[in-house]
Scaffold this motif. Structure first.
Motif, PDB file in Angstrom:
ATOM      1  N   PRO A   2       0.820  -1.213   0.000  1.00  0.00           N
ATOM      2  CA  PRO A   2       0.000   0.000   0.000  1.00  0.00           C
ATOM      3  C   PRO A   2       0.855   1.265   0.000  1.00  0.00           C
ATOM      4  CG  PRO A   2       0.047  -0.978   2.204  1.00  0.00           C
ATOM      5  CD  PRO A   2       0.782  -1.923   1.303  1.00  0.00           C
ATOM      6  N   VAL A   3       0.359   2.297  -0.674  1.00  0.00           N
ATOM      7  CA  VAL A   3       0.998   3.615  -0.551  1.00  0.00           C
ATOM      8  C   VAL A   3       0.567   4.191   0.793  1.00  0.00           C
ATOM      9  CG1 VAL A   3       1.122   5.950  -1.488  1.00  0.00           C
ATOM     10  CG2 VAL A   3       1.046   3.981  -3.036  1.00  0.00           C
ATOM     11  N   ILE A   4       1.540   4.666   1.569  1.00  0.00           N
ATOM     12  CA  ILE A   4       1.260   5.142   2.932  1.00  0.00           C
ATOM     13  C   ILE A   4       1.674   6.610   3.071  1.00  0.00           C
ATOM     14  CG2 ILE A   4       1.815   4.843   5.385  1.00  0.00           C
ATOM     15  CD1 ILE A   4       2.461   1.875   4.704  1.00  0.00           C
ATOM     16  N   ASP A   5       0.756   7.437   3.506  1.00  0.00           N
ATOM     17  CA  ASP A   5       1.093   8.800   3.917  1.00  0.00           C
ATOM     18  C   ASP A   5       0.892   8.908   5.425  1.00  0.00           C
ATOM     19  OD1 ASP A   5       1.722   9.675   1.386  1.00  0.00           O
ATOM     20  OD2 ASP A   5      -0.185  10.688   1.031  1.00  0.00           O
ATOM     21  N   ALA A   6       1.635   9.814   6.041  1.00  0.00           N
ATOM     22  CA  ALA A   6       1.472  10.037   7.488  1.00  0.00           C
ATOM     23  C   ALA A   6       0.688  11.324   7.708  1.00  0.00           C
ATOM     24  CB  ALA A   6       2.832  10.131   8.161  1.00  0.00           C
ATOM     25  N   GLU A  32       4.638  10.499   2.093  1.00  0.00           N
ATOM     26  CA  GLU A  32       4.561  11.934   2.381  1.00  0.00           C
ATOM     27  C   GLU A  32       4.085  12.162   3.819  1.00  0.00           C
ATOM     28  OE1 GLU A  32       1.608  14.341   0.144  1.00  0.00           O
ATOM     29  OE2 GLU A  32       3.300  15.697  -0.169  1.00  0.00           O
ATOM     30  N   VAL A  33       4.615  13.199   4.436  1.00  0.00           N
ATOM     31  CA  VAL A  33       4.211  13.541   5.804  1.00  0.00           C
ATOM     32  C   VAL A  33       3.341  14.798   5.754  1.00  0.00           C
ATOM     33  CG1 VAL A  33       5.013  14.113   8.122  1.00  0.00           C
ATOM     34  CG2 VAL A  33       6.390  12.607   6.666  1.00  0.00           C
ATOM     35  N   ILE A  34       2.132  14.684   6.280  1.00  0.00           N
ATOM     36  CA  ILE A  34       1.190  15.807   6.244  1.00  0.00           C
ATOM     37  C   ILE A  34       0.922  16.258   7.689  1.00  0.00           C
ATOM     38  CG2 ILE A  34      -1.167  16.514   5.628  1.00  0.00           C
ATOM     39  CD1 ILE A  34      -1.048  14.199   3.497  1.00  0.00           C
TER      40      ILE A  34
END
Ligand SMILES: Nc1nc2c(ncn2[C@@H]2O[C@H](COP(=O)(O)OP(=O)(O)OP(=O)(O)O)[C@@H](O)[C@H]2O)c(=O)[nH]1
Ligand SMILES: [Mg+2]
Length: 234
Positions: A2-6, A32-34
């Motif tokens: 899975p593509v994981i963003d934080a 990416e970190v959001i």
């Protein structure tokens, strides 16, 4: 995979946000970190940007609670899965976050979470309904929460409800050496205790609506993992 963003909700966390973003950016699985900053009066947003995060500043009715900040972060991402992480953590490293993500990436857990280290109480804490802010779930889990149940600090229990009622596998582990700045440290003793009580009562209020069987499902479906980030025995 899975593509994981934080997604990191953060309001007035200038003391810690840089270190948290550094740790999350070093996590092997995160794209990416959001950082969601609504209404900070300090340099949280600037420090998050400088550390390499994308900063989202929701306006209007979206702002105002941790749950709404998390929703704004999820809305700013198109990732398959979201790693949530509080912005006030101390001692967090990529080792902890890799360890949280691993069971999810390997398909062993739909929800995987890390808790603080309470020493002798860990076996109990790991079997309590989790309220930790450090966890990964597929984005559909978050989106399955009805909009009117997005409410302040009860958001983690709402995530639990979706996962447990679907009888999905869960992984839980203690994060060695991780703590956070308490509300007393952030706001002083009086205001700190007032806010802690406020949060506590939000959670107590859930007892009227949350099903007891959800907790039973949690106990049946959780796999306790070895402590994350612990030094090997000498
Ligand atoms: N953007 C945003 N972030 C928030 C809001 N409320 C809380 N947060 C963030 O959510 C994270 C967790 O909030 P805390 O107040 O530390 O809650 P907690 O750790 O569960 O509670 P304590 O144990 O009392 O510290 C922190 O990074 C906060 O800055 C909010 O209204 N907006
Ligand atoms: Mg905190």
């Amino acid at each position: 995979m899975p593509v994981i963003d934080a997604v990191i909700p953060a309001r007035n966390e200038a003391d810690t946000i840089g270190g948290v973003v550094d740790a999350v950016r070093a996590c092997s699985f995160v794209r990416e970190v959001i950082v969601v900053d609504d209404g900070s009066s300090d340099t949280t947003a600037e420090l998050a940007l400088a550390a390499g995060a994308k900063v989202v500043r929701p306006a209007g009715p979206l702002g105002g609670s941790k749950a709404h900040a998390m929703r704004a972060g999820v809305a700013a991402s198109d990732a398959d899965s979201i790693l949530f992480c509080d912005g006030d953590l101390l001692g967090l490293t990529a080792v902890h976050l890799d360890g949280i993500c691993r069971p999810h990436v390997d398909g062993e857990a739909v929800m995987s979470l890390g808790t603080f280290d309470y020493g002798l109480f860990n076996p109990l804490v790991l079997r309590m309904p989790p309220t930790t802010g450090e966890r990964i779930v597929p984005r559909w889990v978050f989106e399955a929460i009805p909009t009117d149940r997005l409410d302040g600090y009860t958001i983690e229990v709402m995530i639990n409800a979706v996962v447990c009622e679907c009888r999905l596998p869960i992984s839980a582990a203690v994060m060695a050496g991780v703590s956070h700045r308490t509300k007393r440290e952030k706001f002083g003793r009086v205001e700190g205790y007032r806010r802690t009580w406020q949060m506590f009562w939000q959670l107590v209020g859930l007892l009227r609506t949350v099903r007891w069987r959800t907790y039973w499902f949690f106990l049946c479906d959780v796999a306790i993992q070895p402590k994350l980030g612990a030094l090997p025995p000498a």
